[in-house]
Design a protein around this motif. Sequence first.
Motif, PDB file in Angstrom:
ATOM      1  N   LEU A 277       0.841  -1.194   0.000  1.00  0.00           N
ATOM      2  CA  LEU A 277       0.000   0.000   0.000  1.00  0.00           C
ATOM      3  C   LEU A 277       0.878   1.247   0.000  1.00  0.00           C
ATOM      4  CD1 LEU A 277      -2.492  -1.340   2.638  1.00  0.00           C
ATOM      5  CD2 LEU A 277      -3.227  -0.386   0.448  1.00  0.00           C
ATOM      6  N   VAL A 278       0.359   2.328  -0.547  1.00  0.00           N
ATOM      7  CA  VAL A 278       1.083   3.602  -0.555  1.00  0.00           C
ATOM      8  C   VAL A 278       0.207   4.682   0.086  1.00  0.00           C
ATOM      9  CG1 VAL A 278       2.489   3.020  -2.567  1.00  0.00           C
ATOM     10  CG2 VAL A 278       0.273   4.139  -2.903  1.00  0.00           C
TER      11      VAL A 278
ATOM     12  N   ASP B  90       1.071   0.223  -4.810  1.00  0.00           N
ATOM     13  CA  ASP B  90       2.195   0.511  -5.704  1.00  0.00           C
ATOM     14  C   ASP B  90       1.788   0.260  -7.160  1.00  0.00           C
ATOM     15  OD1 ASP B  90       4.770   1.229  -6.317  1.00  0.00           O
ATOM     16  OD2 ASP B  90       5.586  -0.775  -6.013  1.00  0.00           O
ATOM     17  N   LYS B  91       2.452   0.947  -8.080  1.00  0.00           N
ATOM     18  CA  LYS B  91       2.185   0.823  -9.520  1.00  0.00           C
ATOM     19  C   LYS B  91       0.830   1.414  -9.913  1.00  0.00           C
ATOM     20  CE  LYS B  91       5.922  -1.822  -9.977  1.00  0.00           C
ATOM     21  NZ  LYS B  91       7.181  -1.330 -10.563  1.00  0.00           N
ATOM     22  N   ASP B  92       0.355   2.399  -9.145  1.00  0.00           N
ATOM     23  CA  ASP B  92      -0.900   3.106  -9.461  1.00  0.00           C
ATOM     24  C   ASP B  92      -2.122   2.187  -9.508  1.00  0.00           C
ATOM     25  OD1 ASP B  92       0.296   5.623  -9.649  1.00  0.00           O
ATOM     26  OD2 ASP B  92       0.896   5.239 -11.718  1.00  0.00           O
ATOM     27  N   ILE B  93      -2.096   1.142  -8.711  1.00  0.00           N
ATOM     28  CA  ILE B  93      -3.237   0.229  -8.630  1.00  0.00           C
ATOM     29  C   ILE B  93      -4.153   0.688  -7.495  1.00  0.00           C
ATOM     30  CG2 ILE B  93      -3.953  -2.145  -8.098  1.00  0.00           C
ATOM     31  CD1 ILE B  93      -1.356  -3.056  -9.473  1.00  0.00           C
TER      32      ILE B  93
END
Length: 334
Positions: free
Chosen positions: A150-151, A175-178
């Motif tokens: 998570l970000v 992460d990775k804009d998911i």
Amino acid sequence: MIKRKREPLAYACWNKNDSVRMCSSSGGVFYVLAEFIIAHGGVVFGAAFDEELMVRHVAVDSMDQVYRLQGSKYVQSIIGRTYIEAKKLLDEGRYVLFTGTPCQIDGLLHYLCHDYELLYTQDIICHGVPSPIVWKRYLNYQEQQYKKPLVREPLPSFRRKEEGWKRYSISLSFDKDIEYRKYHKEDCYMQAFLKNLSLRPSCYECHSKTKIRNSDITLADFWGIEHMLPEMFDNKGTSLVLTNSEKGKHLFELLKSRLHWREVDFEEAVSHNTPAFQSVARPKKREAFYDRLGTMPFDRLVKRAILPPIYKRIYWKIRHVVGLILRKGKMIKS
């Protein structure tokens, strides 16, 4: 601690700034309160996500940081040293807006021992607060599901309103804009919260749930507004504002030009929001839920806890089948 004696005045409100309103859980009234305090050189205390996405109280003194305090956070917030920090600021002659649950506001007032002229307190109508350990287990479960960390940006949201105020969703960023986003009634964390499984023990017998409150202002979702005052419902979010003190009433009078508002009957307004004055019931399966927390996938744990007993499911199934047969028989006769 100062005890309020009069019945609150009640208002249906929303912020005239539509972008602020859409970033808020309901009508965006908190933003206007924060704006006033910060414009007067003050400090606003409220619940924010930390670096690990846990919820704790922090202080902000600039409008570009207020977004951290916006939006409902259905997790118990860690108060930390914020009572001490608030007292220090008040003793220095600074304005302070302290926001939190009713019990957190009561705690602050007990700590301060007396009222401060420059202190404004704002609580909420609180359903109850889940334990941080439940939130942590849920976040771990989601990371395992997505196999990505998570970000922090964008921040988690419990009240995304793209599909409407009443059909809100919860969202998390990976992460990775998911992005994970789900309708609140279908998300397992929200199911546990709304079924009262994940709440702290004190929430089932809360002494701060009263109609006469110690805060200056109470903010909440104005559930039932579409029936009570249809012209104040557009499914973008309407706040219920209660002014509990003369200080709260005066502050609202100063700020109401920035809001669309209508005064409403207090008793009728809170009749649609019983957590204002009544604790939720303790579920029979709460202890089993906590005992098994961390021993199985989070979604399965919640499903097991909220699923009705098998005899009830069989009964409902039989009723459904019998109803279909009877309706089919009537159609054949006609």
